[in-house]
Write an enzyme that holds these catalytic residues in place. Structure first.
Site, PDB file in Angstrom:
ATOM      1  N   GLY A  48      -1.682  -2.973  -2.978  1.00 33.13           N
ATOM      2  CA  GLY A  48      -2.190  -2.904  -4.349  1.00 33.13           C
ATOM      3  C   GLY A  48      -1.171  -3.468  -5.312  1.00 33.13           C
ATOM      4  O   GLY A  48       0.035  -3.453  -5.046  1.00 33.13           O
ATOM      5  N   GLN A  53       2.829  -5.337 -13.173  1.00 28.56           N
ATOM      6  CA  GLN A  53       3.907  -5.503 -12.200  1.00 28.56           C
ATOM      7  C   GLN A  53       4.352  -6.960 -12.071  1.00 28.56           C
ATOM      8  O   GLN A  53       5.417  -7.232 -11.534  1.00 28.56           O
ATOM      9  CB  GLN A  53       3.492  -4.965 -10.831  1.00 28.56           C
ATOM     10  CG  GLN A  53       3.354  -3.454 -10.790  1.00 28.56           C
ATOM     11  CD  GLN A  53       2.908  -2.988  -9.426  1.00 28.56           C
ATOM     12  OE1 GLN A  53       1.715  -2.917  -9.145  1.00 28.56           O
ATOM     13  NE2 GLN A  53       3.874  -2.696  -8.568  1.00 28.56           N
ATOM     14  N   CYS A 115       5.949   1.608  -3.487  1.00 33.45           N
ATOM     15  CA  CYS A 115       5.563   0.740  -4.595  1.00 33.45           C
ATOM     16  C   CYS A 115       6.384  -0.537  -4.539  1.00 33.45           C
ATOM     17  O   CYS A 115       7.597  -0.494  -4.316  1.00 33.45           O
ATOM     18  CB  CYS A 115       5.797   1.472  -5.911  1.00 33.45           C
ATOM     19  SG  CYS A 115       5.342   0.515  -7.365  1.00 33.45           S
ATOM     20  N   LEU A 116       5.717  -1.670  -4.776  1.00 35.91           N
ATOM     21  CA  LEU A 116       6.433  -2.948  -4.766  1.00 35.91           C
ATOM     22  C   LEU A 116       7.453  -3.027  -5.906  1.00 35.91           C
ATOM     23  O   LEU A 116       8.396  -3.809  -5.823  1.00 35.91           O
ATOM     24  CB  LEU A 116       5.431  -4.108  -4.856  1.00 35.91           C
ATOM     25  CG  LEU A 116       4.454  -4.207  -3.681  1.00 35.91           C
ATOM     26  CD1 LEU A 116       3.441  -5.326  -3.921  1.00 35.91           C
ATOM     27  CD2 LEU A 116       5.198  -4.421  -2.373  1.00 35.91           C
ATOM     28  N   HIS A 157      -2.876   5.210  -8.062  1.00 32.47           N
ATOM     29  CA  HIS A 157      -1.490   4.726  -8.132  1.00 32.47           C
ATOM     30  C   HIS A 157      -1.434   3.479  -9.009  1.00 32.47           C
ATOM     31  O   HIS A 157      -0.593   3.377  -9.911  1.00 32.47           O
ATOM     32  CB  HIS A 157      -0.996   4.418  -6.708  1.00 32.47           C
ATOM     33  CG  HIS A 157       0.328   3.739  -6.650  1.00 32.47           C
ATOM     34  ND1 HIS A 157       1.441   4.358  -6.133  1.00 32.47           N
ATOM     35  CD2 HIS A 157       0.731   2.489  -7.007  1.00 32.47           C
ATOM     36  CE1 HIS A 157       2.477   3.514  -6.202  1.00 32.47           C
ATOM     37  NE2 HIS A 157       2.054   2.372  -6.715  1.00 32.47           N
ATOM     38  N   GLU A 158      -2.326   2.518  -8.772  1.00 34.75           N
ATOM     39  CA  GLU A 158      -2.324   1.277  -9.552  1.00 34.75           C
ATOM     40  C   GLU A 158      -2.721   1.532 -11.002  1.00 34.75           C
ATOM     41  O   GLU A 158      -2.179   0.915 -11.919  1.00 34.75           O
ATOM     42  CB  GLU A 158      -3.236   0.222  -8.913  1.00 34.75           C
ATOM     43  CG  GLU A 158      -2.818  -0.208  -7.517  1.00 34.75           C
ATOM     44  CD  GLU A 158      -1.368  -0.657  -7.399  1.00 34.75           C
ATOM     45  OE1 GLU A 158      -0.801  -1.201  -8.367  1.00 34.75           O
ATOM     46  OE2 GLU A 158      -0.782  -0.438  -6.327  1.00 34.75           O
ATOM     47  N   HIS A 161       0.093   2.482 -13.224  1.00 34.81           N
ATOM     48  CA  HIS A 161       0.863   1.348 -13.755  1.00 34.81           C
ATOM     49  C   HIS A 161       0.298   0.888 -15.100  1.00 34.81           C
ATOM     50  O   HIS A 161       1.058   0.476 -15.981  1.00 34.81           O
ATOM     51  CB  HIS A 161       0.848   0.163 -12.784  1.00 34.81           C
ATOM     52  CG  HIS A 161       1.769   0.308 -11.619  1.00 34.81           C
ATOM     53  ND1 HIS A 161       3.141   0.348 -11.754  1.00 34.81           N
ATOM     54  CD2 HIS A 161       1.520   0.406 -10.292  1.00 34.81           C
ATOM     55  CE1 HIS A 161       3.691   0.466 -10.554  1.00 34.81           C
ATOM     56  NE2 HIS A 161       2.732   0.512  -9.649  1.00 34.81           N
TER      57      HIS A 161
END
Length: 190
Positions: A48, A53, A115-116, A157-158, A161
């Site tokens: 995701g 991000q 997380c990235l 989660h996304e 952000h």
């Protein structure tokens, strides 16, 4: 398509609350951004990615849980001089524009999240086990869908952000500080 730079903590842009995608912004530019986000996410690799991000403060996110494909041959690869065989996965890309959760469940589920934007750090996070999401696709069409399991967790989660929240913000202060110290050590060793 292009691989974009993924912002990492402590980049202050990750704390930005993203703006809704306006009706006039649906079009080729938005589709190109989604394509670039998928390419960036697959290369990272991740499941995701929210537009913020990659430095774009818009309410757009992409998800692909990449489930195993039982009909495909396993994939062989080499890491650190060792050969490995991984199950093949299939791509199931999903795009959510201007997503809104309308009915989160009271029942929680716990997943170990990563997380990235917080590379190599993982922690258990509790979130509603199911949720109903209202969103638009890349053509501006509205949809409503009930999500469960990993898809529900990943979407939440996304969506965090989009509000400037990272998964480590759900942890206790002690666990968050330990995660950030670990990340700092990883970066110093690199």
């Amino acid at each position: 398509m292009a691989i974009l730079e993924i912002l990492e903590v402590p980049d202050p842009r990750l704390k930005t609350v993203s703006e809704p995608v306006k009706p006039e912004e649906f079009g080729d530019e938005l589709k190109k951004l989604a394509d670039d986000m998928f390419e960036t996410m697959y290369a990272a690799p991740g499941i995701g990615l929210a537009a913020i991000q990659v430095g774009v403060p818009k309410r757009l996110l992409v998800i692909d849980l990449q489930p195993e494909d039982p009909d495909a041959e396993p994939v062989e690869c080499e890491h650190d001089g060792h050969k490995h065989t991984h199950p093949a996965t299939k791509k199931e890309p999903r795009v959510f524009v201007n997503p809104v959760i309308v009915d989160p469940a009271e029942e929680l589920s716990t997943y170990q999240e990563g997380c990235l934007s917080v590379p190599e750090i993982y922690a258990d996070v509790d979130r509603p086990a199911t949720c109903t999401v209202r969103y638009q696709d890349l053509d501006g069409n509205e949809h409503e869908e009930q999500l469960e399991g990993l898809m529900a967790t990943c979407l939440q989660h996304e969506m965090d952000h989009l509000e400037g929240i990272l998964f480590i913000d759900h942890l206790s202060r002690l666990k968050r500080n330990m995660a950030l110290k670990k990340l700092k050590k990883i970066r110093q060793a690199a």
